[in-house]
Design a protein around this motif. Structure first.
Motif, PDB file in Angstrom:
ATOM      1  N   ASN A   1       0.816  -1.223   0.000  1.00 22.70           N
ATOM      2  CA  ASN A   1       0.000   0.000   0.000  1.00 22.70           C
ATOM      3  C   ASN A   1       0.845   1.265   0.000  1.00 22.70           C
ATOM      4  O   ASN A   1       0.536   2.241  -0.685  1.00 22.70           O
ATOM      5  N   LYS A   2       1.913   1.277   0.807  1.00 25.98           N
ATOM      6  CA  LYS A   2       2.719   2.496   0.933  1.00 25.98           C
ATOM      7  C   LYS A   2       3.461   2.820  -0.367  1.00 25.98           C
ATOM      8  O   LYS A   2       3.752   3.992  -0.645  1.00 25.98           O
ATOM      9  N   ILE A   3       3.774   1.816  -1.158  1.00 23.27           N
ATOM     10  CA  ILE A   3       4.370   2.069  -2.470  1.00 23.27           C
ATOM     11  C   ILE A   3       3.369   2.815  -3.339  1.00 23.27           C
ATOM     12  O   ILE A   3       3.712   3.775  -4.051  1.00 23.27           O
ATOM     13  N   ALA A   4       2.113   2.385  -3.290  1.00 22.69           N
ATOM     14  CA  ALA A   4       1.064   3.057  -4.058  1.00 22.69           C
ATOM     15  C   ALA A   4       0.823   4.478  -3.561  1.00 22.69           C
ATOM     16  O   ALA A   4       0.578   5.398  -4.347  1.00 22.69           O
ATOM     17  N   THR A   5       0.904   4.679  -2.241  1.00 25.34           N
ATOM     18  CA  THR A   5       0.734   6.023  -1.678  1.00 25.34           C
ATOM     19  C   THR A   5       1.789   6.970  -2.227  1.00 25.34           C
ATOM     20  O   THR A   5       1.486   8.106  -2.635  1.00 25.34           O
ATOM     21  N   LEU A   6       3.027   6.526  -2.264  1.00 27.32           N
ATOM     22  CA  LEU A   6       4.132   7.337  -2.772  1.00 27.32           C
ATOM     23  C   LEU A   6       3.947   7.631  -4.264  1.00 27.32           C
ATOM     24  O   LEU A   6       4.127   8.766  -4.713  1.00 27.32           O
ATOM     25  N   ARG A   7       3.551   6.624  -5.011  1.00 22.49           N
ATOM     26  CA  ARG A   7       3.291   6.807  -6.447  1.00 22.49           C
ATOM     27  C   ARG A   7       2.194   7.842  -6.676  1.00 22.49           C
ATOM     28  O   ARG A   7       2.338   8.759  -7.488  1.00 22.49           O
ATOM     29  N   ASN A   8       1.094   7.700  -5.935  1.00 19.46           N
ATOM     30  CA  ASN A   8      -0.052   8.577  -6.146  1.00 19.46           C
ATOM     31  C   ASN A   8       0.250  10.030  -5.791  1.00 19.46           C
ATOM     32  O   ASN A   8      -0.386  10.945  -6.317  1.00 19.46           O
ATOM     33  N   SER A   9       1.210  10.244  -4.899  1.00 22.98           N
ATOM     34  CA  SER A   9       1.502  11.605  -4.445  1.00 22.98           C
ATOM     35  C   SER A   9       2.066  12.480  -5.565  1.00 22.98           C
ATOM     36  O   SER A   9       2.008  13.709  -5.483  1.00 22.98           O
ATOM     37  N   ARG A  10       2.625  11.856  -6.622  1.00 16.00           N
ATOM     38  CA  ARG A  10       3.168  12.620  -7.746  1.00 16.00           C
ATOM     39  C   ARG A  10       2.362  12.451  -9.030  1.00 16.00           C
ATOM     40  O   ARG A  10       2.638  13.120 -10.026  1.00 16.00           O
ATOM     41  N   GLY A  11       1.418  11.528  -9.022  1.00 18.11           N
ATOM     42  CA  GLY A  11       0.550  11.386 -10.177  1.00 18.11           C
ATOM     43  C   GLY A  11       1.108  10.584 -11.334  1.00 18.11           C
ATOM     44  O   GLY A  11       0.413  10.356 -12.328  1.00 18.11           O
ATOM     45  N   GLY A  12       2.340  10.125 -11.229  1.00 20.11           N
ATOM     46  CA  GLY A  12       2.928   9.333 -12.306  1.00 20.11           C
ATOM     47  C   GLY A  12       2.968   7.862 -11.948  1.00 20.11           C
ATOM     48  O   GLY A  12       2.083   7.350 -11.260  1.00 20.11           O
ATOM     49  N   ASN A  13       4.023   7.191 -12.376  1.00 20.44           N
ATOM     50  CA  ASN A  13       4.160   5.766 -12.078  1.00 20.44           C
ATOM     51  C   ASN A  13       5.490   5.466 -11.399  1.00 20.44           C
ATOM     52  O   ASN A  13       6.117   4.438 -11.642  1.00 20.44           O
ATOM     53  N   VAL A  14       5.945   6.412 -10.582  1.00 23.40           N
ATOM     54  CA  VAL A  14       7.177   6.242  -9.819  1.00 23.40           C
ATOM     55  C   VAL A  14       6.859   6.414  -8.341  1.00 23.40           C
ATOM     56  O   VAL A  14       6.322   7.452  -7.946  1.00 23.40           O
ATOM     57  N   PRO A  15       7.145   5.399  -7.519  1.00 23.55           N
ATOM     58  CA  PRO A  15       7.705   4.094  -7.888  1.00 23.55           C
ATOM     59  C   PRO A  15       6.694   3.216  -8.616  1.00 23.55           C
ATOM     60  O   PRO A  15       5.487   3.375  -8.439  1.00 23.55           O
ATOM     61  N   ASP A  16       7.224   2.314  -9.412  1.00 21.00           N
ATOM     62  CA  ASP A  16       6.407   1.398 -10.196  1.00 21.00           C
ATOM     63  C   ASP A  16       5.930   0.267  -9.284  1.00 21.00           C
ATOM     64  O   ASP A  16       6.728  -0.545  -8.823  1.00 21.00           O
ATOM     65  N   LEU A  17       4.634   0.229  -9.028  1.00 23.00           N
ATOM     66  CA  LEU A  17       4.073  -0.751  -8.093  1.00 23.00           C
ATOM     67  C   LEU A  17       4.309  -2.182  -8.561  1.00 23.00           C
ATOM     68  O   LEU A  17       4.667  -3.059  -7.763  1.00 23.00           O
ATOM     69  N   LEU A  18       4.126  -2.424  -9.840  1.00 23.66           N
ATOM     70  CA  LEU A  18       4.270  -3.788 -10.358  1.00 23.66           C
ATOM     71  C   LEU A  18       5.724  -4.241 -10.292  1.00 23.66           C
ATOM     72  O   LEU A  18       6.018  -5.385  -9.910  1.00 23.66           O
ATOM     73  N   LYS A  19       6.643  -3.355 -10.651  1.00 25.94           N
ATOM     74  CA  LYS A  19       8.064  -3.713 -10.570  1.00 25.94           C
ATOM     75  C   LYS A  19       8.468  -3.968  -9.124  1.00 25.94           C
ATOM     76  O   LYS A  19       9.216  -4.915  -8.823  1.00 25.94           O
ATOM     77  N   THR A  20       7.969  -3.142  -8.218  1.00 28.37           N
ATOM     78  CA  THR A  20       8.285  -3.325  -6.798  1.00 28.37           C
ATOM     79  C   THR A  20       7.777  -4.670  -6.300  1.00 28.37           C
ATOM     80  O   THR A  20       8.477  -5.384  -5.566  1.00 28.37           O
ATOM     81  N   ALA A  21       6.558  -5.035  -6.682  1.00 28.39           N
ATOM     82  CA  ALA A  21       6.001  -6.322  -6.266  1.00 28.39           C
ATOM     83  C   ALA A  21       6.844  -7.479  -6.801  1.00 28.39           C
ATOM     84  O   ALA A  21       7.116  -8.450  -6.081  1.00 28.39           O
TER      85      ALA A  21
END
Length: 237
Positions: free
Chosen positions: A9-29
């Motif tokens: 979840n926290k990876i997605a929170t960080l991604r959403n804060s900038r509106g792009g795809n960094v960090p990449d949730l799928l790559k992180t998983a």
């Protein structure tokens, strides 16, 4: 060995804060699995403030270990789980506006509701787990719903451990024994960390799986900062 499922979840929170795809949730998983974790956990909420419902669909395609989706079984959530069909669904009684999960189910007063939800998921081949406090009555109630597992809500253990009170684990030891005698599989999660996980594992028998997110991601930042800073410094020489 108790399995480790990492909540992203926290990876997605960080991604959403900038509106792009960094960090990449799928790559992180994928990386988390490659590093040895035996599961990926997500907890989508109706407002999609961190994990989006589409993330659940996308993760289903790439997760090779166990995929666990947590949440309150409102219709929108149930429809998502039935579409994605993860390895496990963990039922959590969190309010729509809750910052994080803060209580286990009252499995006695919600028995008929839980039975219906659990039956629906199990008939679709999805293992079920109920988020419960370390309360033997609630575990006994969980057994009557037909669930496969319970997940012990471990915040109180973590708080007592941080105060130096190791007796706080006793309720969880007793709850684990009760669950095992009733034929329930045992999971645990919430505020478990590098500081307190070893003692918990040593004192809570029959533990099949822990789900850890916030602490693990924070610890990864702390423990990885030196390496990344030095990588930058080397490139700036």
């Amino acid at each position: 060995m108790t399995k480790l499922s990492v909540n992203v979840n926290k990876i997605a929170t960080l991604r959403n804060s900038r509106g792009g795809n960094v960090p990449d949730l799928l790559k992180t998983a994928k990386d988390i699995e490659d590093f040895g974790a035996q599961g990926i956990t997500i907890h989508p909420r109706p407002d999609e403030r961190h994990i989006r419902y589409q993330d659940a669909r996308d993760l289903k395609r790439i997760v090779k270990t166990e995929f666990n989706i947590e949440g309150n079984p409102i219709k929108k959530f149930m429809d998502l789980v039935l579409e994605v069909r993860p390895t496990q669904v963990t039922l959590v009684p969190d309010a729509i506006d809750a910052i994080t999960s803060n209580a286990g189910w009252d499995t006695i007063n919600n028995k008929s509701f839980l039975q219906e939800v659990i039956s629906t998921f199990q008939s679709n081949g999805i293992r079920t787990s109920i988020f419960v406090d370390a309360d033997i009555k609630m575990i006994e109630g969980a057994a009557q719903t037909g669930t496969d597992r319970v997940e012990l809500y471990t915040e109180s253990y973590a708080m007592e451990f941080a105060k130096g009170n190791k007796e706080g684990v006793k309720a969880f030891t007793d709850a684990a024994e009760a669950a095992h005698k009733l034929g329930l599989g045992l999971n645990a999660g919430h505020d478990l960390s590098l500081e307190n996980i070893k003692f918990f594992k040593e004192n809570v028998p029959h533990l099949l799986e822990v789900s850890i997110g916030h602490a693990l991601i924070c610890e990864s930042l702390y423990l990885g900062l030196e390496n990344v800073i030095n990588m930058y410094l080397n490139k700036l020489k």
